[in-house]
Design a protein around this motif. Structure first.
Motif, PDB file in Angstrom:
ATOM      1  N   LEU A  51     156.704  -8.899  44.529  1.00  0.00           N
ATOM      2  CA  LEU A  51     156.874  -8.486  45.920  1.00  0.00           C
ATOM      3  C   LEU A  51     157.559  -7.128  46.009  1.00  0.00           C
ATOM      4  O   LEU A  51     157.180  -6.283  46.829  1.00  0.00           O
ATOM      5  CB  LEU A  51     157.662  -9.532  46.704  1.00  0.00           C
ATOM      6  CG  LEU A  51     156.924 -10.844  46.952  1.00  0.00           C
ATOM      7  CD1 LEU A  51     157.852 -11.872  47.570  1.00  0.00           C
ATOM      8  CD2 LEU A  51     155.700 -10.621  47.825  1.00  0.00           C
ATOM      9  N   SER A  54     155.221  -4.391  45.408  1.00  0.00           N
ATOM     10  CA  SER A  54     154.351  -4.190  46.567  1.00  0.00           C
ATOM     11  C   SER A  54     155.085  -3.541  47.734  1.00  0.00           C
ATOM     12  O   SER A  54     154.488  -3.301  48.778  1.00  0.00           O
ATOM     13  CB  SER A  54     153.776  -5.534  47.037  1.00  0.00           C
ATOM     14  OG  SER A  54     152.987  -6.116  46.038  1.00  0.00           O
ATOM     15  N   GLU A  56     157.602  -4.931  49.478  1.00  0.00           N
ATOM     16  CA  GLU A  56     157.988  -5.901  50.499  1.00  0.00           C
ATOM     17  C   GLU A  56     159.514  -5.952  50.654  1.00  0.00           C
ATOM     18  O   GLU A  56     160.248  -5.862  49.673  1.00  0.00           O
ATOM     19  CB  GLU A  56     157.454  -7.287  50.152  1.00  0.00           C
ATOM     20  CG  GLU A  56     155.945  -7.388  50.112  1.00  0.00           C
ATOM     21  CD  GLU A  56     155.284  -7.218  51.475  1.00  0.00           C
ATOM     22  OE1 GLU A  56     155.976  -7.177  52.512  1.00  0.00           O
ATOM     23  OE2 GLU A  56     154.049  -7.101  51.497  1.00  0.00           O
ATOM     24  N   GLU A 134     148.880 -11.498  44.439  1.00  0.00           N
ATOM     25  CA  GLU A 134     148.258 -11.627  45.762  1.00  0.00           C
ATOM     26  C   GLU A 134     148.749 -12.885  46.467  1.00  0.00           C
ATOM     27  O   GLU A 134     149.002 -12.886  47.671  1.00  0.00           O
ATOM     28  CB  GLU A 134     146.727 -11.655  45.644  1.00  0.00           C
ATOM     29  CG  GLU A 134     146.117 -10.379  45.114  1.00  0.00           C
ATOM     30  CD  GLU A 134     146.205 -10.233  43.586  1.00  0.00           C
ATOM     31  OE1 GLU A 134     146.407 -11.244  42.863  1.00  0.00           O
ATOM     32  OE2 GLU A 134     146.108  -9.086  43.117  1.00  0.00           O
ATOM     33  N   VAL A 137     152.274 -12.323  47.756  1.00  0.00           N
ATOM     34  CA  VAL A 137     152.281 -11.559  49.007  1.00  0.00           C
ATOM     35  C   VAL A 137     151.874 -12.457  50.176  1.00  0.00           C
ATOM     36  O   VAL A 137     152.478 -12.397  51.250  1.00  0.00           O
ATOM     37  CB  VAL A 137     151.372 -10.310  48.902  1.00  0.00           C
ATOM     38  CG1 VAL A 137     151.161  -9.661  50.264  1.00  0.00           C
ATOM     39  CG2 VAL A 137     151.957  -9.308  47.912  1.00  0.00           C
ATOM     40  N   LYS A 138     150.886 -13.304  49.979  1.00  0.00           N
ATOM     41  CA  LYS A 138     150.435 -14.213  51.041  1.00  0.00           C
ATOM     42  C   LYS A 138     151.563 -15.175  51.444  1.00  0.00           C
ATOM     43  O   LYS A 138     151.807 -15.400  52.628  1.00  0.00           O
ATOM     44  CB  LYS A 138     149.205 -14.993  50.587  1.00  0.00           C
ATOM     45  CG  LYS A 138     148.605 -15.837  51.673  1.00  0.00           C
ATOM     46  CD  LYS A 138     147.322 -16.499  51.219  1.00  0.00           C
ATOM     47  CE  LYS A 138     146.746 -17.357  52.332  1.00  0.00           C
ATOM     48  NZ  LYS A 138     145.544 -18.054  51.930  1.00  0.00           N
ATOM     49  N   GLU A 141     154.167 -13.243  53.355  1.00  0.00           N
ATOM     50  CA  GLU A 141     153.737 -12.923  54.722  1.00  0.00           C
ATOM     51  C   GLU A 141     154.083 -14.077  55.662  1.00  0.00           C
ATOM     52  O   GLU A 141     154.507 -13.851  56.793  1.00  0.00           O
ATOM     53  CB  GLU A 141     152.238 -12.609  54.764  1.00  0.00           C
ATOM     54  CG  GLU A 141     151.881 -11.272  54.158  1.00  0.00           C
ATOM     55  CD  GLU A 141     152.514 -10.081  54.855  1.00  0.00           C
ATOM     56  OE1 GLU A 141     152.632 -10.090  56.101  1.00  0.00           O
ATOM     57  OE2 GLU A 141     152.921  -9.138  54.152  1.00  0.00           O
ATOM     58  N   TRP A 143     156.544 -16.210  55.221  1.00  0.00           N
ATOM     59  CA  TRP A 143     158.005 -16.166  55.374  1.00  0.00           C
ATOM     60  C   TRP A 143     158.393 -15.090  56.385  1.00  0.00           C
ATOM     61  O   TRP A 143     159.241 -15.306  57.243  1.00  0.00           O
ATOM     62  CB  TRP A 143     158.697 -15.850  54.060  1.00  0.00           C
ATOM     63  CG  TRP A 143     158.627 -16.894  53.000  1.00  0.00           C
ATOM     64  CD1 TRP A 143     157.999 -18.103  53.049  1.00  0.00           C
ATOM     65  CD2 TRP A 143     159.213 -16.803  51.711  1.00  0.00           C
ATOM     66  NE1 TRP A 143     158.163 -18.765  51.850  1.00  0.00           N
ATOM     67  CE2 TRP A 143     158.907 -17.997  51.017  1.00  0.00           C
ATOM     68  CE3 TRP A 143     159.959 -15.839  51.061  1.00  0.00           C
ATOM     69  CZ2 TRP A 143     159.330 -18.236  49.709  1.00  0.00           C
ATOM     70  CZ3 TRP A 143     160.388 -16.072  49.770  1.00  0.00           C
ATOM     71  CH2 TRP A 143     160.081 -17.270  49.104  1.00  0.00           C
ATOM     72  N   LYS A 144     157.785 -13.919  56.238  1.00  0.00           N
ATOM     73  CA  LYS A 144     158.113 -12.786  57.101  1.00  0.00           C
ATOM     74  C   LYS A 144     157.797 -13.132  58.558  1.00  0.00           C
ATOM     75  O   LYS A 144     158.584 -12.835  59.449  1.00  0.00           O
ATOM     76  CB  LYS A 144     157.320 -11.558  56.643  1.00  0.00           C
ATOM     77  CG  LYS A 144     157.868 -10.266  57.117  1.00  0.00           C
ATOM     78  CD  LYS A 144     157.364  -9.014  56.442  1.00  0.00           C
ATOM     79  CE  LYS A 144     155.973  -8.989  55.940  1.00  0.00           C
ATOM     80  NZ  LYS A 144     155.553  -7.676  55.446  1.00  0.00           N
ATOM     81  N   LYS A 145     156.674 -13.774  58.782  1.00  0.00           N
ATOM     82  CA  LYS A 145     156.293 -14.167  60.136  1.00  0.00           C
ATOM     83  C   LYS A 145     157.284 -15.192  60.691  1.00  0.00           C
ATOM     84  O   LYS A 145     157.718 -15.089  61.834  1.00  0.00           O
ATOM     85  CB  LYS A 145     154.876 -14.736  60.135  1.00  0.00           C
ATOM     86  CG  LYS A 145     154.364 -15.067  61.509  1.00  0.00           C
ATOM     87  CD  LYS A 145     152.926 -15.527  61.453  1.00  0.00           C
ATOM     88  CE  LYS A 145     152.414 -15.850  62.846  1.00  0.00           C
ATOM     89  NZ  LYS A 145     151.036 -16.294  62.826  1.00  0.00           N
TER      90      LYS A 145
END
Length: 186
Positions: A51, A54, A56, A134, A137-138, A141, A143-145
């Motif tokens: 992460l 990438s 993040e 990948e 990252v998914k 995403e 978690w971030k949301k």
């Protein structure tokens, strides 16, 4: 508003104070004496490093259940990723975190929002299921949301729809969002 977790005595591997502002935070409850922890930590480290590569905004905070500072340091320095830890000397704070988040077993990885509220207690399963960069990252995403709070960001358009009129005033955007929610009875 700063996260209540920012008030914790957070240190990096060099012993310097750590910073979590603007990052999605996951609390990692673990200890060197715990075989499942020692098995999970390398997977978490790989997840974290992919992460970070990438770009993040993630931060892990290690909350140690070790019995001595020597055990904590050895485990943190040699086996953990380049993330933060609650200073081992902050025993009261570490115990309070375990109680606050209802940690009954380790390893445990709990994702929190900017107010320190848990948004996912399935972090361990998410990391274990992320078998590629990948997939990491998914999972991140999601978690971030979950950790995001639209009330803390001004947004860029009224109503949140593309093509909606832009507004330069954060208060106007928040008011429009609240009005839309009230219309829906939320």
């Amino acid at each position: 508003m700063a996260s209540p977790l920012a008030a914790l005595p957070l240190v990096n591997k060099a012993g310097a104070k750590g910073d979590i502002s603007g990052k999605v935070v996951a609390l990692y409850f673990s200890a060197h004496w715990c075989p499942p922890c020692r098995g999970f930590t390398p997977a978490l480290r790989q997840f974290y490093e992919s992460l970070k590569k990438s770009g993040e905004p993630i931060e892990i905070i290690f909350v140690s259940g070790d019995k001595s500072e020597e055990e904590f340091r050895d485990y943190f320095l040699k086996e953990h990723g380049d993330w933060l830890a609650v200073d081992f000397g902050a025993e009261k704070e570490r115990a309070a975190l375990s109680k606050q988040y209802g940690v009954s077993g380790i390893p445990s990885l709990i994702v929190v929002d900017s107010k320190g509220q848990p948004v996912s207690d399935s972090g361990r399963e998410d990391v274990a299921g992320a078998t590629s960069p990948e997939a990491a990252v998914k999972a991140f995403e999601a978690w971030k949301k979950a950790a995001g709070d639209w009330r803390e960001s001004p947004g860029t358009t009224l109503g949140g729809a593309s093509g909606a009129p832009a507004a330069g005033d954060a208060a106007a955007l928040r008011a429009a969002r609240l009005a839309a929610l009230e219309k829906r009875g939320l």
